[in-house]
Design a protein around this motif. Structure first.
Motif, PDB file in Angstrom:
ATOM      1  N   GLY A  55       0.929  -1.301   0.101  1.00  0.00           N
ATOM      2  CA  GLY A  55       0.114   0.068  -0.023  1.00  0.00           C
ATOM      3  C   GLY A  55       0.561   1.210  -0.016  1.00  0.00           C
ATOM      4  N   PHE A  56       0.060   2.628   0.221  1.00  0.00           N
ATOM      5  CA  PHE A  56       0.821   3.614  -0.059  1.00  0.00           C
ATOM      6  C   PHE A  56       0.315   4.639   1.196  1.00  0.00           C
ATOM      7  CE2 PHE A  56       0.092   1.858  -4.075  1.00  0.00           C
ATOM      8  CZ  PHE A  56       1.511   2.006  -4.882  1.00  0.00           C
ATOM      9  N   ILE A  57       1.065   5.527   1.514  1.00  0.00           N
ATOM     10  CA  ILE A  57       0.722   6.320   2.871  1.00  0.00           C
ATOM     11  C   ILE A  57       0.600   7.774   2.618  1.00  0.00           C
ATOM     12  CG2 ILE A  57       1.821   7.144   5.041  1.00  0.00           C
ATOM     13  CD1 ILE A  57       3.401   4.619   5.213  1.00  0.00           C
ATOM     14  N   TYR A  58      -0.549   8.281   3.150  1.00  0.00           N
ATOM     15  CA  TYR A  58      -0.720   9.817   2.793  1.00  0.00           C
ATOM     16  C   TYR A  58      -0.810  10.265   4.302  1.00  0.00           C
ATOM     17  CZ  TYR A  58      -2.671  14.026   1.060  1.00  0.00           C
ATOM     18  OH  TYR A  58      -3.050  15.576   0.621  1.00  0.00           O
ATOM     19  N   GLY A  59      -0.118  11.634   4.672  1.00  0.00           N
ATOM     20  CA  GLY A  59      -0.300  12.092   5.946  1.00  0.00           C
ATOM     21  C   GLY A  59       0.911  12.270   6.706  1.00  0.00           C
ATOM     22  N   GLU A  60       1.835  11.469   6.317  1.00  0.00           N
ATOM     23  CA  GLU A  60       3.064  11.260   7.142  1.00  0.00           C
ATOM     24  C   GLU A  60       3.877  12.361   7.073  1.00  0.00           C
ATOM     25  OE1 GLU A  60       7.200   8.681   8.072  1.00  0.00           O
ATOM     26  OE2 GLU A  60       5.690   8.032   6.343  1.00  0.00           O
ATOM     27  N   THR A  61       3.944  13.064   5.669  1.00  0.00           N
ATOM     28  CA  THR A  61       4.957  14.034   5.500  1.00  0.00           C
ATOM     29  C   THR A  61       4.123  15.206   4.629  1.00  0.00           C
ATOM     30  OG1 THR A  61       5.268  13.259   3.178  1.00  0.00           O
ATOM     31  CG2 THR A  61       6.787  12.786   5.065  1.00  0.00           C
ATOM     32  N   GLU A  62       2.890  15.189   4.459  1.00  0.00           N
ATOM     33  CA  GLU A  62       2.166  16.256   3.802  1.00  0.00           C
ATOM     34  C   GLU A  62       1.846  17.212   4.753  1.00  0.00           C
ATOM     35  OE1 GLU A  62       1.803  12.903   1.151  1.00  0.00           O
ATOM     36  OE2 GLU A  62       1.322  13.029   3.190  1.00  0.00           O
ATOM     37  N   ASN A  63       2.183  18.653   4.276  1.00  0.00           N
ATOM     38  CA  ASN A  63       2.082  19.639   5.140  1.00  0.00           C
ATOM     39  C   ASN A  63       2.933  19.742   6.357  1.00  0.00           C
ATOM     40  OD1 ASN A  63       1.341  22.291   5.639  1.00  0.00           O
ATOM     41  ND2 ASN A  63      -0.493  21.729   7.244  1.00  0.00           N
ATOM     42  N   GLY A 100       3.841  16.954   8.017  1.00  0.00           N
ATOM     43  CA  GLY A 100       3.369  15.851   8.895  1.00  0.00           C
ATOM     44  C   GLY A 100       1.883  16.240   9.351  1.00  0.00           C
ATOM     45  N   THR A 101       1.031  15.139   9.410  1.00  0.00           N
ATOM     46  CA  THR A 101      -0.133  15.472  10.102  1.00  0.00           C
ATOM     47  C   THR A 101      -0.765  14.381  10.893  1.00  0.00           C
ATOM     48  OG1 THR A 101      -1.613  14.109   8.512  1.00  0.00           O
ATOM     49  CG2 THR A 101      -1.125  16.226   7.710  1.00  0.00           C
ATOM     50  N   ASN A 102      -1.630  14.399  11.746  1.00  0.00           N
ATOM     51  CA  ASN A 102      -1.955  13.440  12.675  1.00  0.00           C
ATOM     52  C   ASN A 102      -2.863  12.543  12.264  1.00  0.00           C
ATOM     53  OD1 ASN A 102       0.006  13.721  14.956  1.00  0.00           O
ATOM     54  ND2 ASN A 102      -1.054  15.704  15.439  1.00  0.00           N
ATOM     55  N   THR A 103      -3.203  12.626  10.938  1.00  0.00           N
ATOM     56  CA  THR A 103      -4.220  11.861  10.368  1.00  0.00           C
ATOM     57  C   THR A 103      -3.363  11.044   9.088  1.00  0.00           C
ATOM     58  OG1 THR A 103      -6.090  13.251  10.770  1.00  0.00           O
ATOM     59  CG2 THR A 103      -6.368  11.728   8.990  1.00  0.00           C
ATOM     60  N   LEU A 104      -3.349   9.754   9.165  1.00  0.00           N
ATOM     61  CA  LEU A 104      -2.638   9.091   8.258  1.00  0.00           C
ATOM     62  C   LEU A 104      -3.379   7.978   7.601  1.00  0.00           C
ATOM     63  CD1 LEU A 104      -0.227  10.056  10.500  1.00  0.00           C
ATOM     64  CD2 LEU A 104       1.021   8.242   9.044  1.00  0.00           C
ATOM     65  N   TYR A 105      -3.469   7.954   6.150  1.00  0.00           N
ATOM     66  CA  TYR A 105      -4.110   7.072   5.405  1.00  0.00           C
ATOM     67  C   TYR A 105      -3.285   5.992   4.897  1.00  0.00           C
ATOM     68  CZ  TYR A 105      -8.020  10.494   5.544  1.00  0.00           C
ATOM     69  OH  TYR A 105      -9.092  11.350   5.881  1.00  0.00           O
ATOM     70  N   VAL A 106      -3.820   4.613   4.771  1.00  0.00           N
ATOM     71  CA  VAL A 106      -3.061   3.803   4.077  1.00  0.00           C
ATOM     72  C   VAL A 106      -3.876   3.178   2.827  1.00  0.00           C
ATOM     73  CG1 VAL A 106      -1.670   1.363   3.996  1.00  0.00           C
ATOM     74  CG2 VAL A 106      -1.374   3.139   5.799  1.00  0.00           C
ATOM     75  N   SER A 107      -3.682   3.041   1.791  1.00  0.00           N
ATOM     76  CA  SER A 107      -4.360   2.967   0.722  1.00  0.00           C
ATOM     77  C   SER A 107      -3.733   1.751  -0.334  1.00  0.00           C
ATOM     78  CB  SER A 107      -4.749   4.021  -0.178  1.00  0.00           C
ATOM     79  OG  SER A 107      -5.193   3.790  -1.539  1.00  0.00           O
ATOM     80  N   PRO A 108      -4.417   1.051  -0.762  1.00  0.00           N
ATOM     81  CA  PRO A 108      -3.843   0.151  -1.915  1.00  0.00           C
ATOM     82  C   PRO A 108      -3.657   0.553  -3.318  1.00  0.00           C
ATOM     83  CG  PRO A 108      -6.122  -0.399  -1.743  1.00  0.00           C
ATOM     84  CD  PRO A 108      -5.786   0.512  -0.639  1.00  0.00           C
ATOM     85  N   ILE A 109      -4.144   1.935  -3.500  1.00  0.00           N
ATOM     86  CA  ILE A 109      -4.346   2.643  -4.704  1.00  0.00           C
ATOM     87  C   ILE A 109      -3.285   3.773  -4.310  1.00  0.00           C
ATOM     88  CG2 ILE A 109      -5.364   3.979  -6.498  1.00  0.00           C
ATOM     89  CD1 ILE A 109      -5.877   0.879  -6.466  1.00  0.00           C
ATOM     90  N   PRO A 110      -2.419   4.348  -5.350  1.00  0.00           N
ATOM     91  CA  PRO A 110      -1.372   5.681  -4.926  1.00  0.00           C
ATOM     92  C   PRO A 110      -2.476   6.726  -4.806  1.00  0.00           C
ATOM     93  CG  PRO A 110      -0.712   4.145  -6.802  1.00  0.00           C
ATOM     94  CD  PRO A 110      -1.812   3.620  -6.456  1.00  0.00           C
ATOM     95  N   PHE A 111      -2.246   7.567  -4.166  1.00  0.00           N
ATOM     96  CA  PHE A 111      -3.021   8.864  -3.581  1.00  0.00           C
ATOM     97  C   PHE A 111      -3.049   9.481  -4.877  1.00  0.00           C
ATOM     98  CE2 PHE A 111      -2.213   6.902   0.482  1.00  0.00           C
ATOM     99  CZ  PHE A 111      -3.435   7.036   1.022  1.00  0.00           C
ATOM    100  N   GLU A 112      -1.964   9.703  -5.769  1.00  0.00           N
ATOM    101  CA  GLU A 112      -2.093  10.515  -6.830  1.00  0.00           C
ATOM    102  C   GLU A 112      -3.439  10.195  -7.797  1.00  0.00           C
ATOM    103  OE1 GLU A 112       0.966   8.481  -6.603  1.00  0.00           O
ATOM    104  OE2 GLU A 112       1.572  10.087  -5.216  1.00  0.00           O
TER     105      GLU A 112
END
Length: 321
Positions: free
Chosen positions: A238-246, A248-260
């Motif tokens: 999977g792929f991670i969103y929220g770890e470094t965005e802005n 770093g956030t305290n909301t992280l998503y893991v998705s089987p599809i790239p966030f782009e």
């Protein structure tokens, strides 16, 4: 309400009240313990809406009840934002809907795949909404929750302007501005998810987590949540969103599809945030310098507005005696 009584109470209270300037959110984080973060496993979300219903039930008493007709605003470019007749809307963020489910459909290997994505405030580690609010009404608490104090928010929407996802939503006709300068000051109150800060502070969990039947979301210390996100991403490809965005956030998503790809499948707009790459707003020298200069004045403003709110309530009580 008796405006003369309110202003008299305000003048007396402000003269007597001590006001302290808060630390910048990032300094408060360093001085306290570790922030809490949440992890969404998007492969588990079926879009049932239980989290949305749980959020609405938990925050029913926090939703605005606007006073109509609305004051005319100056300059005229300041537009009314009224969702009071659309309280049942659930397909976007509103002052009455702090969490909603997005659905993104992408095609991979000739097959259409749909993912459900619970969306609400990202609760940034260095939140520009809190560090650039001129009134000190947005605060990042030690547990990582970013909360707007509706008692002192004037609805100026600076928080929404600087948020990479434009999360906060405004309701006209409520809040302190009505009793201060209704034609000039802000135009309402900004609302968004507070990650059930009060419930968490009392040892509970956010309502959305408690309501979910599929264990989509977990909460814990940010370092542990990041480690869990990477473990899940490794196990599932999977792929991670929220770890470094802005930053770093305290909301992280893991998705089987790239966030782009998910972002490209969405139609971002008002109350409907995207999943784009987000640069660190507070990492920019200009914004960081502004925050450092603004912090003492925002603290003073927040103190004065809290006193004004107390005076407002006292004047209302006098009117009812």
């Amino acid at each position: 309400m008796n405006r003369r009584a309110f202003l008299k109470s305000l003048g007396t209270a402000v003269a007597a009240a001590p006001v302290a300037a808060p630390l910048l959110a990032r300094d408060a984080a360093a001085a306290s313990g570790e922030q809490l973060a949440t992890l969404f496993d998007l492969s588990k979300c079926v879009g049932c809406g239980a989290c949305v219903a749980g959020c609405r039930e938990a925050h029913a008493a926090d939703y605005p009840n606007p006073r109509k007709p609305f004051p005319k605003m100056y300059p005229p470019r300041v537009k009314v934002e009224d969702f009071s007749d659309k309280r049942d809307v659930e397909d976007r963020l509103t002052p009455y809907n702090w969490l909603f489910i997005q659905t993104a459909t992408v095609t991979r290997n000739g097959k259409a795949i749909s993912l459900n994505i619970p969306r609400r405030c990202m609760h940034c580690v260095h939140p520009p909404c809190a560090e650039l609010c001129p009134w000190g009404s947005a605060v990042r608490h030690d547990d990582g929750a970013v909360v707007i104090d509706s008692n002192i928010c004037l609805g100026g929407s600076k928080c929404r302007d600087v948020c990479p996802w434009h999360i906060p939503q405004r309701q006209t006709g409520v809040g302190l501005y009505l009793d201060l300068m209704p034609a000039f000051a802000g135009n309402g109150v900004m609302y968004k998810c507070d990650r059930c800060h009060g419930r968490v502070a009392a040892g509970g969990k956010p309502a959305c987590i408690e309501a979910c039947p599929n264990d989509v979301q977990t909460i814990g210390p940010r370092r542990e949540i990041i480690a869990a996100a990477h473990d899940l991403a490794r196990q599932t490809g999977g792929f991670i969103y929220g770890e470094t965005e802005n930053g770093g956030t305290n909301t992280l998503y893991v998705s089987p599809i790239p966030f782009e790809e998910l972002h490209a499948a969405l139609q971002p707009g008002p109350g409907n945030p995207g999943l784009q790459a987000a640069a660190d707003v507070m990492g920019k020298e200009k914004n960081l310098a502004t925050a450092v200069l603004l912090a003492p004045f925002a603290g003073i403003a927040a103190g004065i507005l809290r006193v004004a709110n107390r005076a407002r309530k006292a004047a209302k009580e006098d009117d009812h005696v």
